[in-house]
Design an enzyme around this catalytic site. Structure first.
Site, PDB file in Angstrom:
ATOM      1  CG  ASN A 156      -7.986   1.527   0.276  1.00 48.12           C
ATOM      2  OD1 ASN A 156      -7.040   1.192   0.365  1.00 48.12           O
ATOM      3  ND2 ASN A 156      -8.963   0.935   1.083  1.00 48.12           N
ATOM      4  CB  CYS A 213      -0.846   0.149   1.341  1.00 51.87           C
ATOM      5  SG  CYS A 213       0.115  -0.079   2.802  1.00 51.87           S
ATOM      6  CG  HIS A 264      -4.077   0.555   4.336  1.00 52.88           C
ATOM      7  ND1 HIS A 264      -3.321  -0.294   3.409  1.00 52.88           N
ATOM      8  CD2 HIS A 264      -5.175   0.860   3.772  1.00 52.88           C
ATOM      9  CE1 HIS A 264      -4.087  -0.319   2.264  1.00 52.88           C
ATOM     10  NE2 HIS A 264      -5.241   0.694   2.370  1.00 52.88           N
TER      11      HIS A 264
END
Length: 438
Positions: free
Chosen positions: A384, A71, A363
């Site tokens: 995202n 991520c 994250h």
């Protein structure tokens, strides 16, 4: 040592208390059938989080990291691709995460070997040594780690370095690298303890690094030295730039100077208005150091709003596991009323939760919009990297209360800081210990 042995009398008292309240059986049936979160979910919270924002950067399709922990790379490349899309009129252009992932595996192994050799005189159960051994083949990373890779190796479009089966599901690769690097650590420590020469140790670590390169090559493919950059913009105009290196590609097509950006942190358990350095988090020898300026949340938010007003998106680190509806793409600290469900007190401050390991960043996502109503921030738009089948075509809505409690770092251009805040960046940092991980 305190020893408290449970007895049958204790259990009888608990059962009597449980049976005394008839609602316990009702809630028991509901929780057993539906689960904790579905039972505790507050639908009124969901209803107020629509996907309309007063300030919003125009962005394209979301990417998908799939079953990997990349991520931090996806989020930085999102920031870069947004700038590219605006500059060259190519909204859904995507940069290769696999390309940087390959180099991270090699660089991370290289710096790991240095750390193991440097700490070889420490006992095996030393806290620093144990920290290095905890996950040497892990995927996770920080903003500075991603920047270090881009500045050294450049970037490539996905068409020049596509995803592989392994980069989309890195579980097996992590297991292989964890085992190899831990075994390599044993070999290197044994060589130091046996008083092997520096030349012998250097030759051994070089052999080990070649093996990591081979593993990464099998898993990701080996990056080409040059590629042909060929694309059509959104007006269907054709473009081609032949035989360009990834470094040349970055320098030519991206005007962003990554050194102009800094990390604002919000860790209430640490001193505010203080620069912190975490050298054990670095992944590239000679690269950018992992650091952050710890500030109050209102400072972080103000910089975020000013950035969005100017059309700049931002990388941010958070705990996406907390009060999160992954499928619905909803982040709100009042989403699941677990305290009410169980009739218990679960309240802790952000600082307390950090100190007791209850809330840590896990994250990275990209901030792309904010909704301000009557001068007050209500919610934020988040890009995202979990694909388009979650949230609103991959975009999440983040309540402002969730940002307060579960966002820890935000990357902003230094131009959005005050002169006093900029001056803090030149102060001597407090150096965090390796296990004081961010």
């Amino acid at each position: 040592m305190v020893e408290t042995k449970l007895t049958q009398a204790d259990f009888d008292a608990m059962r009597e208390q449980y049976d005394k309240d008839p609602k316990n059986k009702v809630l028991q049936r509901s929780v057993m059938k539906n689960g904790i979160n579905k039972t505790a979910k507050d639908n009124q919270t969901v209803a107020k989080l629509n996907h309309t924002y007063s300030i919003e950067v125009d962005t394209g399709k979301v990417s998908n990291q799939k079953r990997s922990g990349r991520c931090w790379l996806f989020s930085l490349l999102n920031v870069l691709k947004h700038d590219f899309a605006k500059r060259y009129d190519v909204k859904d252009f995507e940069l290769s995460q696999s390309y940087l992932f390959f180099w991270d595996k090699v660089e991370r192994a290289n710096i790991f070997y240095d750390r193991i050799i440097d700490t070889a005189d420490k006992p095996f159960d030393d806290r620093e040594v144990r920290w290095y051994l905890e996950g040497p083949g892990a995927d996770g990373g920080e903003w500075a780690m991603a920047v270090s890779l881009v500045q050294k190796y450049g970037v490539a479009p996905t068409s020049a370095f596509p995803e592989s089966n392994v980069t989309e599901n890195t579980t097996d690769l992590k297991e292989v690298l964890n085992r190899k690097l831990r075994r390599d650590a044993k070999v290197l420590r044994d060589m130091v303890h046996a008083n092997k020469s520096d030349a012998e140790i250097k030759e051994q670590r070089h052999t080990m690094l070649k093996e990591v390169y081979r593993i990464a090559g099998y898993a990701c493919g080996v990056p080409r030295e040059t590629f042909d950059f060929e694309y059509r913009d959104d007006k269907q105009n054709y473009h081609v730039d032949a035989n360009i290196t990834p470094k040349e590609f970055f320098d030519k097509y991206f005007e962003i100077d990554l050194d102009d950006y800094t990390v604002l942190g919000n860790y209430p358990n640490l001193k505010m208005d203080q620069l912190y350095l975490h050298p054990a988090g670095d992944n590239v020898v000679g690269g950018k150091h992992v650091d952050f300026l710890n500030v109050e949340m209102d400072v972080l938010k103000q910089a975020a709003v000013e950035s969005l007003k100017d059309g700049e998106t931002m990388w941010f680190a958070n705990n996406v596991s907390e009060q999160s509806d992954r499928q619905g793409g909803i982040l709100d600290d009042a989403l699941y009323r677990r305290s009410e469900l169980f009739d218990i007190d679960l309240d802790m401050t952000k600082g307390q939760r950090l100190e007791y390991l209850d809330n840590i960043p896990n994250h990275a996502m990209t901030l792309t919009g904010v909704d301000i109503v009557d001068g007050k921030i209500t919610k934020w738009k988040v890009e995202n990297s979990w694909g388009e089948k979650v949230g609103e075509k991959g975009y999440f809505v983040m309540a402002d209360n969730w940002m307060d409690n579960n966002v820890f770092q935000l990357i902003v251009n230094k131009k959005y800081l005050t002169d006093a805040q900029k001056a803090l960046l030149d102060k001597e940092p407090i150096v965090l210990k390796p296990w004081e991980a961010l």
